[in-house]
Design an enzyme around this catalytic site. Structure first.
Site, mmCIF file in Angstrom:
data_model
loop_
_atom_site.group_PDB
_atom_site.id
_atom_site.type_symbol
_atom_site.label_atom_id
_atom_site.label_comp_id
_atom_site.label_asym_id
_atom_site.label_seq_id
_atom_site.Cartn_x
_atom_site.Cartn_y
_atom_site.Cartn_z
ATOM 1 N N GLU A 62 -0.548 -9.737 -0.706
ATOM 2 C CA GLU A 62 -1.778 -9.789 -0.597
ATOM 3 C C GLU A 62 -2.685 -9.892 -1.923
ATOM 4 O O GLU A 62 -3.158 -10.736 -2.106
ATOM 5 C CB GLU A 62 -2.640 -8.951 0.291
ATOM 6 C CG GLU A 62 -1.920 -9.132 1.803
ATOM 7 C CD GLU A 62 -2.413 -7.865 2.596
ATOM 8 O OE1 GLU A 62 -2.162 -6.423 2.393
ATOM 9 O OE2 GLU A 62 -3.084 -8.115 3.770
ATOM 10 N N GLU A 119 4.516 -5.375 7.530
ATOM 11 C CA GLU A 119 3.722 -4.053 8.036
ATOM 12 C C GLU A 119 3.928 -3.721 9.687
ATOM 13 O O GLU A 119 3.778 -2.750 10.092
ATOM 14 C CB GLU A 119 2.245 -4.479 7.991
ATOM 15 C CG GLU A 119 1.411 -4.297 6.546
ATOM 16 C CD GLU A 119 1.532 -5.679 5.797
ATOM 17 O OE1 GLU A 119 2.468 -6.419 6.090
ATOM 18 O OE2 GLU A 119 0.749 -5.682 4.644
ATOM 19 N N ALA A 152 0.814 -1.334 0.023
ATOM 20 C CA ALA A 152 -0.005 0.127 -0.105
ATOM 21 C C ALA A 152 1.065 1.387 -0.158
ATOM 22 O O ALA A 152 2.115 1.171 0.534
ATOM 23 C CB ALA A 152 -1.095 -0.129 1.219
ATOM 24 N N GLY A 200 0.698 -5.169 0.673
ATOM 25 C CA GLY A 200 -0.686 -5.313 -0.156
ATOM 26 C C GLY A 200 -0.210 -5.936 -1.523
ATOM 27 O O GLY A 200 -1.203 -6.682 -2.178
HETATM 28 N N1 COA Z 1 4.408 3.328 -0.544
HETATM 29 C C1 COA Z 1 4.947 4.555 -1.024
HETATM 30 N N2 COA Z 1 6.077 4.520 -1.806
HETATM 31 C C2 COA Z 1 6.901 3.489 -2.114
HETATM 32 C C3 COA Z 1 6.421 2.304 -1.685
HETATM 33 C C4 COA Z 1 5.151 2.152 -0.624
HETATM 34 N N3 COA Z 1 4.838 1.015 -0.103
HETATM 35 N N4 COA Z 1 7.546 1.257 -1.595
HETATM 36 C C5 COA Z 1 8.276 2.126 -2.533
HETATM 37 N N5 COA Z 1 7.982 3.501 -2.688
HETATM 38 C C6 COA Z 1 8.714 4.493 -3.285
HETATM 39 C C7 COA Z 1 9.749 4.932 -2.509
HETATM 40 O O1 COA Z 1 9.478 6.083 -1.573
HETATM 41 C C8 COA Z 1 10.819 5.644 -3.521
HETATM 42 O O2 COA Z 1 9.945 6.917 -3.913
HETATM 43 P P1 COA Z 1 11.136 8.250 -4.153
HETATM 44 O O3 COA Z 1 11.857 7.945 -5.399
HETATM 45 O O4 COA Z 1 9.959 9.116 -4.387
HETATM 46 O O5 COA Z 1 11.802 8.360 -3.007
HETATM 47 C C9 COA Z 1 10.448 4.693 -4.759
HETATM 48 O O6 COA Z 1 9.253 3.993 -4.416
HETATM 49 C C10 COA Z 1 11.715 3.630 -5.130
HETATM 50 O O7 COA Z 1 11.579 2.772 -3.700
HETATM 51 P P2 COA Z 1 13.115 2.784 -3.083
HETATM 52 O O8 COA Z 1 12.849 2.703 -1.408
HETATM 53 O O9 COA Z 1 14.059 3.993 -3.184
HETATM 54 O O10 COA Z 1 13.716 1.487 -3.510
HETATM 55 P P3 COA Z 1 14.811 0.444 -2.855
HETATM 56 O O11 COA Z 1 15.237 -0.515 -3.951
HETATM 57 O O12 COA Z 1 15.703 0.936 -2.040
HETATM 58 O O13 COA Z 1 13.805 -0.431 -1.923
HETATM 59 C C11 COA Z 1 11.812 -1.502 -0.980
HETATM 60 C C12 COA Z 1 12.799 -1.224 -2.328
HETATM 61 C C13 COA Z 1 10.821 -2.329 -1.554
HETATM 62 C C14 COA Z 1 12.808 -2.548 -0.206
HETATM 63 C C15 COA Z 1 11.593 -0.228 -0.265
HETATM 64 O O14 COA Z 1 10.983 0.631 -1.223
HETATM 65 C C16 COA Z 1 10.523 -0.508 0.684
HETATM 66 O O15 COA Z 1 10.945 -1.025 1.788
HETATM 67 N N6 COA Z 1 9.144 -0.244 0.420
HETATM 68 C C17 COA Z 1 8.034 -0.435 1.500
HETATM 69 C C18 COA Z 1 7.624 -1.734 1.553
HETATM 70 C C19 COA Z 1 6.484 -1.644 2.393
HETATM 71 O O16 COA Z 1 6.481 -1.528 3.773
HETATM 72 N N7 COA Z 1 5.424 -2.239 1.915
HETATM 73 C C20 COA Z 1 4.283 -2.574 3.025
HETATM 74 C C21 COA Z 1 3.458 -1.394 3.197
HETATM 75 S S1 COA Z 1 2.162 -1.439 4.213
#
Ligand code: COA
Length: 258
Positions: free
Chosen positions: A112, A132, A64, A109
């Site tokens: 999911e 989460e 999400a 999500g």
């Molecule tokens: N919601 C909003 N934005 C997200 C996102 C999410 N769930 N996951 C990634 N993004 C965005 C990042 O903020 C970044 O945006 P920016 O370039 O404007 O800063 C872009 O996507 C790229 O992500 P980034 O974190 O730079 O890539 P990474 O390769 O370093 O890391 C992940 C990848 C997937 C490990 C990391 O993005 C992450 O942990 N995301 C969240 C996952 C999560 O907790 N999901 C459950 C949500 S309930």
């Protein structure tokens, strides 16, 4: 460009989550578009099955959209979860097979959404997780229910309580995915599975989905009664007569969907 793309080819609707710059995170617009696409896919007789995937090399869906979380009220958060759950339920219960083509991160999500599909094929680069708890949250799109049903309670709780992601190979080992393939093979492999299913009797496919999906939520003996009723209904179809005749006459069946 729409945040959800859909393309119909050979009766297979390929649905692509399309916010690659945000790793295809699910915001309200994406969830509403998915609802619309699934609703239309259910009603459209030209759609025999669906493949879901994410745009870009990196992510299926990274969860999400966290950027909206600071503004959430408890009431809005409940509505957000209920809406997402309803959209995933629609996908799971639409009576058409769906395959998640997991091309990268499938977190929160995203995991999911993949679990609401009939099956999951992962590229070697995919990673799955329910992170989460690291945000002070729990899964809210059915993850606490679908994950233990797929992999068992202990493994589901390990993923949900640690928040640690697992590789595609580990996801295969615990039964979270059906197959792992090279990235270039992901969509061809999913299309081949979908084409195989679409070559079978459509009503039998629908009733098999219904028997498994609804039956799993029933007491065993009631689920067997339900299964037997659907088995009986199959015998009323033209396609059952055709399938049996084709076998006995040693020729390929030509199914009409009736
Ligand atoms: N919601 C909003 N934005 C997200 C996102 C999410 N769930 N996951 C990634 N993004 C965005 C990042 O903020 C970044 O945006 P920016 O370039 O404007 O800063 C872009 O996507 C790229 O992500 P980034 O974190 O730079 O890539 P990474 O390769 O370093 O890391 C992940 C990848 C997937 C490990 C990391 O993005 C992450 O942990 N995301 C969240 C996952 C999560 O907790 N999901 C459950 C949500 S309930």
């Amino acid at each position: 460009m729409s945040v959800v793309l859909s393309e119909l080819s050979d009766r297979i609707l390929t649905v692509t989550l399309n916010r690659p710059e945000k790793l295809n995170a699910l915001n309200a617009e994406v969830v509403e578009e998915l609802r619309r696409v699934f609703h239309e896919a259910k009603a459209n007789p030209e759609v025999g099955g669906l493949i879901l995937t994410g745009a870009g090399e990196k992510a299926f869906v990274a969860g999400a959209d966290i950027s909206g979380f600071p503004a959430l009220t408890p009431v809005a958060a409940r509505d957000f979860a209920r809406k997402g759950q309803a959209v995933l339920d629609l996908l799971e219960s639409m009576g058409k097979p769906s395959i998640a083509a997991v091309n990268g991160f499938a977190l929160g999500g995203g995991c999911e959404l993949a679990m609401a599909c009939s099956m999951r094929v992962a590229s070697k680069t995919a990673r799955f997780g329910q992170p989460e708890v690291a945000l002070g949250l729990i899964p809210g799109y059915g993850g606490t229910q679908r994950l233990p049903r797929l992999v068992g309670k202990g493994r589901a709780l390990e993923l949900i309580l640690t928040g640690d992601p697992v590789s595609a190979d580990e996801a295969l080992r615990i039964g979270l995915v059906n197959r792992v393939v090279e990235p270039a093979e992901l969509l061809p492999a999913c299309r081949a599975i979908a084409a195989k299913i679409l070559g079978k009797a459509p009503l039998a496919v629908r009733y098999a989905l219904e028997a498994v999906h609804h039956g799993l939520e029933m007491p065993f003996d009631e689920a067997e009664v339900h299964e037997a009723a659907l088995f009986g209904l199959c015998v009323a179809t033209d396609d059952m007569k055709e399938g049996v005749a084709a076998f006995l006459e040693k020729r390929p069946a030509k199914f009409s969907g009736h």
